[in-house]
Design an enzyme around this catalytic site. Structure first.
Site, PDB file in Angstrom:
ATOM      1  N   ARG A  31       0.816  -1.211   0.000  1.00 38.44           N
ATOM      2  CA  ARG A  31       0.000   0.000   0.000  1.00 38.44           C
ATOM      3  C   ARG A  31       0.849   1.260   0.000  1.00 38.44           C
ATOM      4  O   ARG A  31       0.458   2.288  -0.547  1.00 38.44           O
ATOM      5  CB  ARG A  31      -0.948  -0.030   1.209  1.00 38.44           C
ATOM      6  CG  ARG A  31      -2.073  -1.079   1.024  1.00 38.44           C
ATOM      7  CD  ARG A  31      -2.644  -1.486   2.371  1.00 38.44           C
ATOM      8  NE  ARG A  31      -3.842  -2.307   2.282  1.00 38.44           N
ATOM      9  CZ  ARG A  31      -3.863  -3.625   2.080  1.00 38.44           C
ATOM     10  NH1 ARG A  31      -2.719  -4.289   1.909  1.00 38.44           N
ATOM     11  NH2 ARG A  31      -5.003  -4.291   2.043  1.00 38.44           N
ATOM     12  N   ASP A 320      -3.785 -15.427   7.546  1.00 30.47           N
ATOM     13  CA  ASP A 320      -2.517 -15.875   6.960  1.00 30.47           C
ATOM     14  C   ASP A 320      -1.690 -16.734   7.920  1.00 30.47           C
ATOM     15  O   ASP A 320      -0.655 -17.267   7.535  1.00 30.47           O
ATOM     16  CB  ASP A 320      -1.684 -14.659   6.535  1.00 30.47           C
ATOM     17  CG  ASP A 320      -2.317 -13.924   5.361  1.00 30.47           C
ATOM     18  OD1 ASP A 320      -3.074 -14.554   4.593  1.00 30.47           O
ATOM     19  OD2 ASP A 320      -2.071 -12.713   5.215  1.00 30.47           O
ATOM     20  N   LYS A 347      -5.785 -19.605  -1.134  1.00 29.43           N
ATOM     21  CA  LYS A 347      -4.595 -18.770  -0.894  1.00 29.43           C
ATOM     22  C   LYS A 347      -3.496 -19.210  -1.875  1.00 29.43           C
ATOM     23  O   LYS A 347      -3.795 -19.791  -2.906  1.00 29.43           O
ATOM     24  CB  LYS A 347      -4.164 -18.899   0.562  1.00 29.43           C
ATOM     25  CG  LYS A 347      -5.175 -18.272   1.535  1.00 29.43           C
ATOM     26  CD  LYS A 347      -5.255 -16.780   1.377  1.00 29.43           C
ATOM     27  CE  LYS A 347      -6.280 -16.138   2.295  1.00 29.43           C
ATOM     28  NZ  LYS A 347      -6.468 -14.714   1.974  1.00 29.43           N
ATOM     29  N   ARG A 351      -4.438 -24.295   1.415  1.00 32.09           N
ATOM     30  CA  ARG A 351      -3.664 -24.445   2.661  1.00 32.09           C
ATOM     31  C   ARG A 351      -4.231 -25.507   3.586  1.00 32.09           C
ATOM     32  O   ARG A 351      -3.514 -26.008   4.460  1.00 32.09           O
ATOM     33  CB  ARG A 351      -3.535 -23.095   3.380  1.00 32.09           C
ATOM     34  CG  ARG A 351      -2.564 -22.188   2.658  1.00 32.09           C
ATOM     35  CD  ARG A 351      -2.326 -20.876   3.351  1.00 32.09           C
ATOM     36  NE  ARG A 351      -1.218 -20.184   2.680  1.00 32.09           N
ATOM     37  CZ  ARG A 351      -0.976 -18.888   2.754  1.00 32.09           C
ATOM     38  NH1 ARG A 351      -1.767 -18.111   3.480  1.00 32.09           N
ATOM     39  NH2 ARG A 351       0.051 -18.365   2.127  1.00 32.09           N
ATOM     40  N   ARG A 393       4.243 -19.701   3.226  1.00 25.40           N
ATOM     41  CA  ARG A 393       3.880 -19.838   4.647  1.00 25.40           C
ATOM     42  C   ARG A 393       3.862 -21.306   5.073  1.00 25.40           C
ATOM     43  O   ARG A 393       4.090 -21.623   6.246  1.00 25.40           O
ATOM     44  CB  ARG A 393       2.543 -19.156   4.920  1.00 25.40           C
ATOM     45  CG  ARG A 393       2.597 -17.654   4.632  1.00 25.40           C
ATOM     46  CD  ARG A 393       1.533 -16.867   5.342  1.00 25.40           C
ATOM     47  NE  ARG A 393       1.385 -15.543   4.760  1.00 25.40           N
ATOM     48  CZ  ARG A 393       2.172 -14.491   5.014  1.00 25.40           C
ATOM     49  NH1 ARG A 393       3.171 -14.597   5.869  1.00 25.40           N
ATOM     50  NH2 ARG A 393       1.965 -13.328   4.423  1.00 25.40           N
TER      51      ARG A 393
HETATM   52  C1  S3P Z   1      -4.265  -9.034   2.365  1.00 22.05           C
HETATM   53  C2  S3P Z   1      -5.503  -9.533   2.665  1.00 22.05           C
HETATM   54  C3  S3P Z   1      -5.756 -10.962   2.920  1.00 22.05           C
HETATM   55  C4  S3P Z   1      -4.471 -11.723   3.189  1.00 22.05           C
HETATM   56  C5  S3P Z   1      -3.364 -11.381   2.232  1.00 22.05           C
HETATM   57  C6  S3P Z   1      -3.069  -9.895   2.292  1.00 22.05           C
HETATM   58  C7  S3P Z   1      -4.111  -7.592   2.117  1.00 22.05           C
HETATM   59  O1  S3P Z   1      -6.381 -11.511   1.778  1.00 22.05           O
HETATM   60  O2  S3P Z   1      -4.700 -13.112   3.151  1.00 22.05           O
HETATM   61  O3  S3P Z   1      -2.198 -12.100   2.516  1.00 22.05           O
HETATM   62  O4  S3P Z   1      -2.968  -7.089   2.115  1.00 22.05           O
HETATM   63  O5  S3P Z   1      -5.136  -6.928   1.928  1.00 22.05           O
HETATM   64  P1  S3P Z   1      -7.988 -11.478   1.573  1.00 22.05           P
HETATM   65  O6  S3P Z   1      -8.384 -10.082   1.382  1.00 22.05           O
HETATM   66  O7  S3P Z   1      -8.210 -12.304   0.338  1.00 22.05           O
HETATM   67  O8  S3P Z   1      -8.553 -12.099   2.796  1.00 22.05           O
END
Ligand code: S3P
Length: 446
Positions: A31, A320, A347, A351, A393
């Site tokens: 971000r 995660d 994922k 997983r 992971r």
């Molecule tokens: C993330 C949101 C999660 C997470 C991913 C990172 C993010 O995914 O599992 O590793 O940075 O917004 P989801 O939005 O699919 O739950």
């Protein structure tokens, strides 16, 4: 095909001791580059995760004409081009293994004047994208996916976006963020309502860049057409990377480990709640705020863990961390039950399935469900050769498992550890968990 992905040989260790800082937060690193690029002025980032995933995001913005300097490790300077300053890239944007890059960029690019094509590796190409493409189409975006809603994503330029109100069917921070980023370019108000709390880094960072945003309970809302102002950002250490050490120190008797500067945003701390409910000893020390995010040092000591029923409301807050939490469950007394976690199947790998296969190879008794797993803990773990499924992971989770195994665990296909946690092996070694690397055993199918 996977010939360049090495095996890890995890030989465990005794008690883990020391003070470490794990890699920078992946979600926040992505971000920081995205918002820095579309902000006005310079954004100085410290503690940036130099992993393949966040570097894929960085490369994508360079390809769209943003000057981004990397003066020293962890430091990134983004010369923002403003909301409308991105330029058409010369070719496809390759986002490697990174679902976050692809989903968030789908939103951010839906409102650009030029077309883009987003591609990824074999794992990313299997992951569902309709969850972002469909609501973005409701906003007026023109996006094509491959059959089944999979990547590549073709985003046609010059669509006039309009704000919508969207109730998300899945609790996904990526979907929420994609819509908010598209909302920056939309006419009117974009309102996103989530079914359960998910990580809120996008909302916090937008506010940090001076973009007005309303948040009320499950709702996040913004108006298009504003401006972002470049900012200085400090990326905390990633609680998702810290999780491997939280479990490692918990299951290795006599351990006493300090993890410095870890992000403890309440939308990310499910792992602490779950481990504490299992009997773990985790202290949250020196709480402070850094760059709009809460941060603390975490002290974790060895403890006898017991199995629990994981409260479903904690699932999105620990999404995660389940691979390594399954290892904790395997080392706990009694049964652990997880339900309501079907997201784990989409994922970087499935997983539930890949962890179940590996844990069974170590001799753990378990049952799987479409949305979860039941693990009977307590038996000692047998040495084995297992497959990570190319999932970072899962590779690191089985390294942690070696602390309770009666011999080494050989983990196949571990190159992807570099997507989220470069330097993992060295850091693990520095506190007493030995993990070596060997070239792939091409001739021995896993
Ligand atoms: C993330 C949101 C999660 C997470 C991913 C990172 C993010 O995914 O599992 O590793 O940075 O917004 P989801 O939005 O699919 O739950």
């Amino acid at each position: 095909m996977m010939a360049s992905s090495p095996d890890f040989i995890a030989s465990g260790g005794t008690a883990l001791r020391g003070e470490i800082r794990v890699a920078g937060d992946k979600s926040i690193s992505h971000r920081s580059v995205m918002l820095g690029s579309i902000a006005e002025g310079v954004t100085e980032i410290e503690g940036f995760l130099e992993g393949e995933d966040s570097l894929a995001t960085l490369a994508a913005f360079r390809a769209m004409g943003v000057r981004i300097d990397r003066p020293s490790p962890g430091r990134v300077t983004v010369h923002g081009v403003g909301l409308h300053g991105l330029q058409a890239p010369a070719g496809d944007l390759d986002l490697g293994n990174s679902g976050t890059s692809m989903r968030l960029l789908a939103g951010l690019l839906a409102g650009q004047s030029f077309a883009t094509r987003l591609v990824g590796d074999a794992s990313l190409t299997r992951r569902p994208m309709a969850r972002v493409a469909e609501p973005l189409r409701l906003m007026g975006a023109q996006i094509d996916t491959a059959p089944g809603g999979r990547p590549p994503l073709e985003i046609h330029g010059a669509a006039a976006l309009k704000g919508i109100e969207y109730r998300m069917p899945v609790a996904s921070a990526q979907v929420k963020s994609a819509l908010l980023l598209a909302g920056l370019y939309a006419q009117g108000t974009t309102r996103v309502i989530e079914p359960a709390p998910t990580r809120d880094h996008t909302e916090r960072m937008l506010a940090g860049f001076g973009y007005p945003l309303r948040r009320e309970g499950a709702l996040a809302e913004l108006q298009g057409g504003g401006r972002l102002q470049g900012a200085a950002l400090q990326v905390p250490a990633d609680i998702s990377s810290a999780a491997f050490f939280l479990v490692a120190a918990s299951i290795a008797p006599g351990s006493d480990l300090l993890l410095r500067g870890v992000g403890i945003n309440p939308t990310r701390t499910g792992v602490i709640g779950i481990l504490r409910a299992m009997g773990a000893s985790i202290e949250i020390l020196a709480e402070r705020e850094s760059g709009g995010e809460p941060v603390a040092d975490l002290r974790v000591r060895g403890a006898a863990l017991r199995g629990i029923v994981i409260p479903e409301e904690l699932v999105p807050l620990a999404i995660d961390e389940f691979p390594v939490l399954f290892v904790a469950a395997a080392c706990a007394d009694g049964e652990t039950l997880l339900r309501g976690a079907e997201e784990l199947r989409v994922k970087e790998s499935d997983r539930i399935e890949v962890m179940a296969r590996g844990l069974r190879a170590l001799g753990v008794e378990l049952e799987t469900y479409p949305d979860g797993i039941r693990i009977r803990g307590g038996a000692s773990l047998a040495p084995a050769r297992i497959d990570s499924g190319g999932d970072h992971r899962i590779a690191m989770a089985f390294c942690v498992a070696s602390l309770r195994a009666t011999g080494p665990i050989v983990i196949g296909d571990c190159a992807n550890v570099a997507t989220s946690f470069p330097g993992f092996r060295a850091l693990a070694g520095s506190v007493g968990l030995q993990v070596d690397e060997q070239p792939p055993a091409d001739s021995e199918p896993l």
